[in-house]
Design a protein around this motif. Sequence first.
Motif, PDB file in Angstrom:
ATOM      1  N   LYS A  80      -4.053 -16.970   3.467  1.00  0.00           N
ATOM      2  CA  LYS A  80      -6.001 -16.011   4.133  1.00  0.00           C
ATOM      3  C   LYS A  80      -5.704 -14.529   4.428  1.00  0.00           C
ATOM      4  O   LYS A  80      -6.476 -14.433   5.176  1.00  0.00           O
ATOM      5  CB  LYS A  80      -6.086 -17.127   4.977  1.00  0.00           C
ATOM      6  N   ASN A  81      -4.646 -13.869   4.265  1.00  0.00           N
ATOM      7  CA  ASN A  81      -4.579 -12.653   4.712  1.00  0.00           C
ATOM      8  C   ASN A  81      -4.185 -11.313   3.759  1.00  0.00           C
ATOM      9  O   ASN A  81      -3.151 -11.144   3.177  1.00  0.00           O
ATOM     10  CB  ASN A  81      -3.838 -12.184   5.570  1.00  0.00           C
ATOM     11  N   PRO A  82      -5.024 -11.437   2.906  1.00  0.00           N
ATOM     12  CA  PRO A  82      -5.156 -10.088   1.515  1.00  0.00           C
ATOM     13  C   PRO A  82      -4.154  -9.030   1.944  1.00  0.00           C
ATOM     14  O   PRO A  82      -3.689  -8.145   1.479  1.00  0.00           O
ATOM     15  CB  PRO A  82      -6.331 -10.604   0.469  1.00  0.00           C
ATOM     16  N   ASP A  83      -4.996  -8.608   3.309  1.00  0.00           N
ATOM     17  CA  ASP A  83      -4.697  -7.147   3.975  1.00  0.00           C
ATOM     18  C   ASP A  83      -2.957  -7.495   3.527  1.00  0.00           C
ATOM     19  O   ASP A  83      -2.596  -6.511   3.608  1.00  0.00           O
ATOM     20  CB  ASP A  83      -5.336  -6.853   4.662  1.00  0.00           C
ATOM     21  N   GLU A  84      -2.223  -8.246   3.607  1.00  0.00           N
ATOM     22  CA  GLU A  84      -0.894  -8.343   4.323  1.00  0.00           C
ATOM     23  C   GLU A  84      -0.557  -8.394   2.622  1.00  0.00           C
ATOM     24  O   GLU A  84       0.620  -7.281   2.720  1.00  0.00           O
ATOM     25  CB  GLU A  84      -0.684  -9.862   4.980  1.00  0.00           C
ATOM     26  N   PHE A  85      -1.073  -9.031   2.259  1.00  0.00           N
ATOM     27  CA  PHE A  85      -0.268  -8.572   0.294  1.00  0.00           C
ATOM     28  C   PHE A  85      -0.307  -6.585   0.194  1.00  0.00           C
ATOM     29  O   PHE A  85       0.091  -6.604  -0.073  1.00  0.00           O
ATOM     30  CB  PHE A  85      -1.180  -9.205  -0.284  1.00  0.00           C
ATOM     31  N   ILE A  86      -1.265  -6.401   0.443  1.00  0.00           N
ATOM     32  CA  ILE A  86      -2.188  -4.925  -0.516  1.00  0.00           C
ATOM     33  C   ILE A  86      -1.045  -4.352   1.045  1.00  0.00           C
ATOM     34  O   ILE A  86      -0.515  -3.197   0.548  1.00  0.00           O
ATOM     35  CB  ILE A  86      -3.707  -4.673   0.528  1.00  0.00           C
ATOM     36  N   ASN A  87      -0.534  -4.052   1.899  1.00  0.00           N
ATOM     37  CA  ASN A  87       0.458  -4.275   3.301  1.00  0.00           C
ATOM     38  C   ASN A  87       1.199  -3.367   2.304  1.00  0.00           C
ATOM     39  O   ASN A  87       2.231  -3.098   2.242  1.00  0.00           O
ATOM     40  CB  ASN A  87       0.053  -4.126   4.557  1.00  0.00           C
ATOM     41  N   TYR A  88       1.724  -5.337   2.153  1.00  0.00           N
ATOM     42  CA  TYR A  88       3.290  -5.292   1.213  1.00  0.00           C
ATOM     43  C   TYR A  88       3.721  -4.292  -0.063  1.00  0.00           C
ATOM     44  O   TYR A  88       4.421  -3.554   0.184  1.00  0.00           O
ATOM     45  CB  TYR A  88       3.758  -6.675   1.206  1.00  0.00           C
ATOM     46  N   ILE A  89       2.593  -4.605  -0.916  1.00  0.00           N
ATOM     47  CA  ILE A  89       2.729  -3.877  -2.352  1.00  0.00           C
ATOM     48  C   ILE A  89       2.837  -2.624  -1.736  1.00  0.00           C
ATOM     49  O   ILE A  89       3.786  -1.862  -2.749  1.00  0.00           O
ATOM     50  CB  ILE A  89       1.910  -4.065  -3.637  1.00  0.00           C
ATOM     51  N   ASN A  90       2.188  -2.052  -1.166  1.00  0.00           N
ATOM     52  CA  ASN A  90       1.762  -0.621  -0.994  1.00  0.00           C
ATOM     53  C   ASN A  90       3.428   0.241  -0.114  1.00  0.00           C
ATOM     54  O   ASN A  90       3.708   1.081   0.485  1.00  0.00           O
ATOM     55  CB  ASN A  90       0.641  -0.023   0.718  1.00  0.00           C
ATOM     56  N   LEU A  91       3.606  -0.398   0.813  1.00  0.00           N
ATOM     57  CA  LEU A  91       5.447  -0.538   1.939  1.00  0.00           C
ATOM     58  C   LEU A  91       6.216  -0.790   1.052  1.00  0.00           C
ATOM     59  O   LEU A  91       7.090   0.690   0.900  1.00  0.00           O
ATOM     60  CB  LEU A  91       5.087  -1.101   2.052  1.00  0.00           C
ATOM     61  N   GLU A  92       5.868  -1.520  -0.325  1.00  0.00           N
ATOM     62  CA  GLU A  92       7.561  -1.365  -1.004  1.00  0.00           C
ATOM     63  C   GLU A  92       7.356  -0.158  -2.243  1.00  0.00           C
ATOM     64  O   GLU A  92       7.823  -0.140  -3.675  1.00  0.00           O
ATOM     65  CB  GLU A  92       7.167  -3.243  -1.850  1.00  0.00           C
ATOM     66  N   ASN A  93       5.653  -0.293  -2.283  1.00  0.00           N
ATOM     67  CA  ASN A  93       5.829   0.796  -3.352  1.00  0.00           C
ATOM     68  C   ASN A  93       5.377   0.619  -4.866  1.00  0.00           C
ATOM     69  O   ASN A  93       5.953   1.082  -5.540  1.00  0.00           O
ATOM     70  CB  ASN A  93       6.569   2.055  -3.817  1.00  0.00           C
ATOM     71  N   ILE A  94       4.824  -0.615  -4.745  1.00  0.00           N
ATOM     72  CA  ILE A  94       4.695  -1.416  -5.781  1.00  0.00           C
ATOM     73  C   ILE A  94       3.096  -1.648  -6.502  1.00  0.00           C
ATOM     74  O   ILE A  94       2.206  -0.906  -6.007  1.00  0.00           O
ATOM     75  CB  ILE A  94       4.495  -3.171  -6.009  1.00  0.00           C
ATOM     76  N   PHE A  95       3.044  -0.667  -7.798  1.00  0.00           N
ATOM     77  CA  PHE A  95       2.135  -0.450  -8.656  1.00  0.00           C
ATOM     78  C   PHE A  95       1.595  -1.207  -9.106  1.00  0.00           C
ATOM     79  O   PHE A  95       2.225  -1.931 -10.255  1.00  0.00           O
ATOM     80  CB  PHE A  95       2.799   1.289  -9.318  1.00  0.00           C
ATOM     81  N   VAL A  96       0.410  -1.680  -8.532  1.00  0.00           N
ATOM     82  CA  VAL A  96      -0.608  -3.056  -9.232  1.00  0.00           C
ATOM     83  C   VAL A  96      -1.627  -2.957 -10.221  1.00  0.00           C
ATOM     84  O   VAL A  96      -2.667  -2.153  -9.308  1.00  0.00           O
ATOM     85  CB  VAL A  96      -0.627  -3.793  -8.481  1.00  0.00           C
ATOM     86  N   ASN A  97      -1.444  -2.842 -11.909  1.00  0.00           N
ATOM     87  CA  ASN A  97      -2.408  -1.438 -12.183  1.00  0.00           C
ATOM     88  C   ASN A  97      -2.594  -2.586 -13.004  1.00  0.00           C
ATOM     89  O   ASN A  97      -3.571  -1.937 -13.947  1.00  0.00           O
ATOM     90  CB  ASN A  97      -2.150  -0.479 -12.873  1.00  0.00           C
ATOM     91  N   ASN A  98      -2.293  -3.762 -13.218  1.00  0.00           N
ATOM     92  CA  ASN A  98      -2.828  -4.329 -14.185  1.00  0.00           C
ATOM     93  C   ASN A  98      -3.884  -6.349 -13.918  1.00  0.00           C
ATOM     94  O   ASN A  98      -3.351  -6.877 -13.675  1.00  0.00           O
ATOM     95  CB  ASN A  98      -1.184  -5.585 -14.602  1.00  0.00           C
ATOM     96  N   CYS A  99      -4.658  -6.237 -15.378  1.00  0.00           N
ATOM     97  CA  CYS A  99      -5.643  -7.610 -14.802  1.00  0.00           C
ATOM     98  C   CYS A  99      -5.284  -8.662 -15.209  1.00  0.00           C
ATOM     99  O   CYS A  99      -5.103  -9.353 -14.686  1.00  0.00           O
ATOM    100  CB  CYS A  99      -6.836  -7.647 -15.397  1.00  0.00           C
ATOM    101  N   TRP A 100      -3.843  -8.522 -15.515  1.00  0.00           N
ATOM    102  CA  TRP A 100      -3.051  -9.732 -16.226  1.00  0.00           C
ATOM    103  C   TRP A 100      -2.695 -10.353 -15.470  1.00  0.00           C
ATOM    104  O   TRP A 100      -1.657 -11.484 -15.784  1.00  0.00           O
ATOM    105  CB  TRP A 100      -3.073  -9.964 -17.864  1.00  0.00           C
ATOM    106  N   TYR A 101      -1.964  -9.904 -14.354  1.00  0.00           N
ATOM    107  CA  TYR A 101      -1.766 -10.499 -13.224  1.00  0.00           C
ATOM    108  C   TYR A 101      -2.623 -12.160 -12.089  1.00  0.00           C
ATOM    109  O   TYR A 101      -1.243 -12.518 -11.334  1.00  0.00           O
ATOM    110  CB  TYR A 101      -1.036  -9.279 -11.975  1.00  0.00           C
ATOM    111  N   PHE A 102      -3.233 -11.562 -12.522  1.00  0.00           N
ATOM    112  CA  PHE A 102      -4.039 -12.253 -11.573  1.00  0.00           C
ATOM    113  C   PHE A 102      -4.939 -13.316 -12.561  1.00  0.00           C
ATOM    114  O   PHE A 102      -5.439 -13.359 -13.818  1.00  0.00           O
ATOM    115  CB  PHE A 102      -4.737 -10.965 -10.832  1.00  0.00           C
TER     116      PHE A 102
END
Length: 167
Positions: A80-102
């Motif tokens: 229920k908190n997608p901001d937590e996911f965004i913060n996590y990928i930013n902190l871990e320097n994960i580049f999420v750039n493919n639409c087929w992940y979703f």
Amino acid sequence: TNKKKIGPGLSRNKGLSLSSWKFVLFLDSDDKLYKNSLHSLEKHITNKNNRTSELFLVKFIGESFPYSNEIMFKKKINNKNPDEFINYINLENIFVNNCWYFIIDRNFLSNIKLKFSNAKVGEDGEFVCKLLCSINHISFYNKNFYWHRDRHGSLTRSIDLATTKSY
């Protein structure tokens, strides 16, 4: 299929306009899904804990870098908190750039009027950023779902002036 080559962004937009299932996923022509993955995903989506999710992150395995997105599943994230996911990928320097992940709720996508840009490559990076900033609920499908193959001569391997200008 398209009668003429209109590029991945416009092709995906066309596919979205023709889709009729409640959820959409994007499968590149040289990639594949694991056996029974759609059936298993359907069970996950219809689980009462996931019914409010607009977005489902799925696991992929690839032949080249990045070899997987398993790191995105390491930290327990509150659905229920997608901001937590965004913060996590930013902190871990994960580049999420493919639409087929979703896997994306089609009605949600229609309501936010999100479309792909008309670019030869990189069109899904912008799409994913806008998508992640728009969701209210995310769910994690922690099973191998998508197999990303690295094909010599694919658009993502194109290095020329037209590709650079498009990007």
